[in-house]
Each structure stands twice: as C-alpha cells, then as structure tokens.
Design an enzyme around this catalytic site. Structure first.
Site, PDB file in Angstrom:
ATOM      1  N   ALA A 123       0.867  -1.184   0.000  1.00  0.00           N
ATOM      2  CA  ALA A 123       0.000   0.000   0.000  1.00  0.00           C
ATOM      3  C   ALA A 123       0.899   1.227   0.000  1.00  0.00           C
ATOM      4  CB  ALA A 123      -0.921  -0.021   1.218  1.00  0.00           C
ATOM      5  N   ALA A 125       1.165   4.507  -1.806  1.00  0.00           N
ATOM      6  CA  ALA A 125       1.001   5.965  -1.922  1.00  0.00           C
ATOM      7  C   ALA A 125       0.940   6.609  -0.539  1.00  0.00           C
ATOM      8  CB  ALA A 125      -0.258   6.284  -2.719  1.00  0.00           C
ATOM      9  N   PRO A 126       1.451   7.845  -0.427  1.00  0.00           N
ATOM     10  CA  PRO A 126       1.987   8.706  -1.485  1.00  0.00           C
ATOM     11  C   PRO A 126       3.436   8.444  -1.873  1.00  0.00           C
ATOM     12  CG  PRO A 126       2.003   9.875   0.589  1.00  0.00           C
ATOM     13  CD  PRO A 126       1.353   8.554   0.873  1.00  0.00           C
ATOM     14  N   GLY A 127       4.132   7.558  -1.140  1.00  0.00           N
ATOM     15  CA  GLY A 127       5.480   7.204  -1.564  1.00  0.00           C
ATOM     16  C   GLY A 127       6.569   7.396  -0.522  1.00  0.00           C
ATOM     17  N   SER A 128       6.220   7.803   0.688  1.00  0.00           N
ATOM     18  CA  SER A 128       7.253   8.039   1.691  1.00  0.00           C
ATOM     19  C   SER A 128       8.043   6.765   1.991  1.00  0.00           C
ATOM     20  CB  SER A 128       6.634   8.592   2.977  1.00  0.00           C
ATOM     21  OG  SER A 128       5.640   7.724   3.486  1.00  0.00           O
ATOM     22  N   GLU A 147      -0.626   0.453  -5.225  1.00  0.00           N
ATOM     23  CA  GLU A 147      -1.577   1.354  -4.589  1.00  0.00           C
ATOM     24  C   GLU A 147      -2.982   1.038  -5.096  1.00  0.00           C
ATOM     25  OE1 GLU A 147      -3.766   3.780  -2.564  1.00  0.00           O
ATOM     26  OE2 GLU A 147      -1.651   3.440  -2.099  1.00  0.00           O
ATOM     27  N   ASP A 192       1.940  -1.828   5.040  1.00  0.00           N
ATOM     28  CA  ASP A 192       1.506  -0.708   5.873  1.00  0.00           C
ATOM     29  C   ASP A 192       0.000  -0.594   5.638  1.00  0.00           C
ATOM     30  OD1 ASP A 192       2.000   1.528   7.638  1.00  0.00           O
ATOM     31  OD2 ASP A 192       1.615   2.811   5.915  1.00  0.00           O
ATOM     32  N   CYS A 245      -1.063   2.853  11.498  1.00  0.00           N
ATOM     33  CA  CYS A 245      -1.006   4.082  12.286  1.00  0.00           C
ATOM     34  C   CYS A 245      -2.221   4.121  13.206  1.00  0.00           C
ATOM     35  CB  CYS A 245      -0.934   5.320  11.397  1.00  0.00           C
ATOM     36  SG  CYS A 245      -2.244   5.444  10.159  1.00  0.00           S
TER      37      CYS A 245
END
Length: 473
Positions: A123, A125-128, A147, A192, A245
């Site tokens: 998963a 995006a956004p790419g961190s 994504e 994630d 999170c």
C-alpha cells in the site's frame, strides 16, 4: 493547536484497557492534543546525510535525529515565506517530508542491514516508505509499489520520480491479489495496512469523527486478508513487516496472531526491542512495537516483523493477461542506446537494468523484474529514458534525475533566478556560451532536469506534473 480534538469516550475506554501499566491516560490525552513535530528524511539516492547537514546548517534549519531512522530528522525551520515543500532541496528530491513514526516500518524491514533483490510495498502511496525502501536498496533489484486507489498512483509516481527512484514497478490493485498472482516472489514485503487511523489525531483533529468499534472490527477483517496475501507473496525465509497508524489490538496484535494461527510454524515473530535505543519501552511480549503517542512524542503506531520459515500452499487463481505491450530490446539496440546516451550526456546505463521498447518509446526496466513479466500487470515499470525519432533518440527527464551522478561533462549550472524559472516550467538563458543538443541542468549541486539548447536558451524539459507556480526558494 489541537486542544479541541474529538476523542470518543468509547475509544478512550478501549485505550485504557490496552495501555501498558507504566503509562497513564492523562499523558495520552495530553500527547494527542499536542501538534506533531515536523520531520524529514534525507534521500540518500541524491545526497549523503553529511552533505545534507551542511546545507541545513547554512539555511538555519535545526535538526534533531529520529532514533529509529539514521536518515530521519525532526526539523525546525522558518516557513513563514517559503514552505519546506517549495525549497530547492525538496523539489530536487534531496529530502522527503515524512512523519517520524512512518519511518519505523522500513527501518524494521532492514533491521539487520539486509540486502533484498525483490521487495513488495503493498500500500505505497503517497510514496514516503517506497522512496525510503528504494534508498536502502540503493536503486538495485526491483521494488513493486502497489496502490489500490487509482487517484493516488499519480502522486506516488511523481514522488518516486522526484526522488530519483529507478528500480520501481507500479501497480494498481487490491493488495489481496498478490498471494495468488505472485506467490513466493519477494524477499521482503511491507504491508503498511489501511486502518482506522487512531494514531493520527495529532495531525488531524477530525480523524476520529467517524470512529466506531464496529468499524475497527470491520477493517480488521480486511487486514487479515491482506496479511495472508502478503505472506503468500513472500519467499521462504523472507521478511514481512506489518504496520498501522492505529492503536487498537484488533487491528494490530490480533491480525498478527491470526497469521500465526493460520500458518502455524511457518510464522515466526522477530523482536524489535533492539531496533533503536529505548525501543523496549514500546515493545510487547511478542516483540512488536505498539507505540502510544506520549512515549516518543510522535504519532501512535504499530510495527511487527515476521519471518516466513516454510512454504505454504498459495490460493489458486485464473490469470487473464492481455498482450504485454513491451519487447526486450535486442543486444544491438541495447548497445546502441548505451553508447549514444554516453556520447550525448556522458551518462552510463546501470548494469542491472535492461532496455525495453514500446512503439517509439525506450524504457529501462530493473533486470530483477523480468521473472514477474507476464505473471502480473503493472501500470508503470522502470523509467522512460528516450523517444526515438528519425535522427536518433530524444532523451527524457528521468535520465537526468535517476541516472546522472553530477560528475558528467555536459552540465549547465543555473543561478538561483534561472533555477526558479526552470521549476516554473520556463526556458532559461544562462550566462554561458551556447552549446548544442541536450544538456543536464544543475542547481546548487543537484541535477534538476534535462534541457536542450535552442540558440542561446535552454528549452525546459521538466514534466508538467513537477512544475511549480509560486513561492519558490
């Protein structure tokens, strides 16, 4: 800033039940009401940490190291005139604005400085985390970045392009497909997982507006499907990191235990109690990191590191693959592209990449991707390096941002005024003797793009999605 955040009573009761005895509810609520410290991660594909620290000092940025990421820093900077996202360093991909907690899953994946040939970010995006993985892989091997939300794939691609990632293959699927479509293809998998976001209220005062215990239970069922799929996609002896999170045990410990109950002795939990100094303050008895926001003054977060000890039978799927639109370039063309790129821009093709062709486009794929070609449908692979035309090749932006090292002979250095113009998509007229053909463009030690001499100006080759319109450095 967040003194009036909405925290449901039922949620607080759940937290009180699961919170370790050495923590208290008053400090939890107080931490939730504090705004997050801003943090960044240095992109070592573009610059060393040492060199970045010199730049930061010159700009007056105050940096404090993030304990679990040796390239991560909390930052204090004056953004009253120029936001960090509009600085030259950010726009040229030297750093990524990333919440400190979200650096932890990738650090856990590479806890022992592992070298992986094939990695899946389920998963992305956004790419961190994708760009963090790519930097730790040093752009080697292949990184599949998936994504589910089609609208976010464009943002993901823009970020990996800005950060100079060239070993990625992007896909747009529900993460539950990987176990059946690409079983035992990856040395490492990061999941994630989508979650209820209980840990994010420090940056979003309304994060809990739609929270309910039932919604937690519902999303936990999806997480169980996702972790099973991720486990199937993993090679034996591979490493899976599961993270969220959120804080609820239903979305965290119970999901990991579900995997253990499903696959038994093939699943081993590996402790993260030595991942960083004082990690044991948030480590559960299984070795997971269950982080309440007051412990390290960050978002609430959960991280588990899981080893696959044996093969398990993957689900059977019926594949319907359309015709693959690319063809691998014959060695003669591979050699031609390589020699002409070296001649034109003094740029060398990496040895672990392959040239592929699609109509008039020339692409560079990571060689480690080849076993998956024909087994899975990707939305974008590798980098586009050229377009063919009657006089040869027209080189593309990503040649500059992903392949150039800054040591090439064909570089034009821009002043700050010209660099601003460049990032706003405009042609520039540098104070140098006009040349011919395509040229690498540099500002303040970083390659920022590819242009072409037209008379005494350099025609701008910046892709439209990277163009800024105001408030530049």
């Amino acid at each position: 800033m967040h003194a009036n955040i909405y925290i449901p009573e039922e949620f607080l009761k759940n937290i009180e039940e699961i919170m370790p005895s050495h923590l208290d509810m008053a400090s939890f609520i107080s931490a939730c009401q504090k705004p997050l410290r801003k943090s960044i991660r240095v992109n070592t594909l573009k610059i060393s940490v040492t060199d970045f620290l010199k730049r930061a000092e010159a700009k007056g940025w105050e940096l404090e190291p993030v304990p679990w990421c040796n390239t991560g820093f909390w930052i204090t900077a004056d953004e009253s005139e120029i936001p960090l996202g509009n600085t030259a360093e950010h726009m040229s991909g030297l750093f990524y604005i990333q919440e400190a907690s979200s650096m932890m899953p990738v650090s856990a994946l590479f806890q022992n400085n592992e070298k992986y040939q094939a990695v899946l970010d389920t998963a992305a995006a956004p790419g961190s985390k994708t760009t963090q993985i790519a930097s730790l892989m040093n752009n080697e091997g292949v990184l599949v970045a998936n994504e589910y939300a089609a609208s976010r794939v464009k943002v993901l691609h823009a970020n990996i392009e800005r950060c100079g990632v060239r070993n990625a293959a992007l896909s747009n699927f529900d993460g539950r497909v990987f176990g059946g479509w690409l079983p035992e293809q990856f040395d490492a998998v990061l999941l994630d997982a989508p979650c209820s976001g209980e840990g994010t209220i420090r940056k979003d005062a309304d994060a809990m507006k739609n929270w309910s215990h039932q919604s937690v239970l519902d999303i936990a069922e999806t997480q169980k499907d996702l972790i099973e799929s991720a486990f199937h996609a993993l090679k034996p002896n591979g490493v899976l990191v599961y993270s969220t999170c959120t804080l609820s045990t239903e979305e965290n410990q119970q999901v990991c235990h579900h995997l253990k109950e499903t696959f038994g002795d093939a699943v081993e939990f590996e402790t993260l109690d030595t991942l960083f100094e004082n990690a044991q303050a948030a480590t559960t008895e299984e070795g997971f990191l269950h982080i309440f926001p007051q412990v390290y003054d960050c978002e609430g977060f959960f991280v588990a590191r899981i080893r696959k000890l044996a093969s398990v039978t993957p689900p059977k799927v019926k594949k319907r693959m359309g015709k693959f639109p690319f063809s691998k370039a014959p060695s003669k063309i591979q050699d031609e592209v390589s020699s002409l790129l070296l001649e034109a821009l003094d740029v060398t093709l990496p040895s672990d990449s392959q040239v592929w062709l699609r109509d008039k486009d020339v692409w560079l794929f990571p060689a480690a991707l080849e076993p998956m070609i024909g087994e899975f449908r990707f939305s974008r692979m590798g980098i586009k390096i050229a377009e063919t035309h009657k006089k040869g090749y027209r080189w593309q932006h990503q040649v500059a941002t992903t392949l150039a090292t800054g040591n090439e002979s064909n570089i034009i250095k821009l002043c700050i005024e010209d660099a601003r113009e460049w990032f706003m998509g405009r042609d520039v007229r540098p104070e140098s003797i006009p040349g011919k053909g395509e040229v690498l463009v540099e500002f303040d030690g970083a390659i920022i793009g590819l242009g072409k001499w037209v008379g005494n100006r350099i025609k701008n080759g910046l892709p439209r999605e990277l163009v800024k319109d105001k408030n530049l450095f």
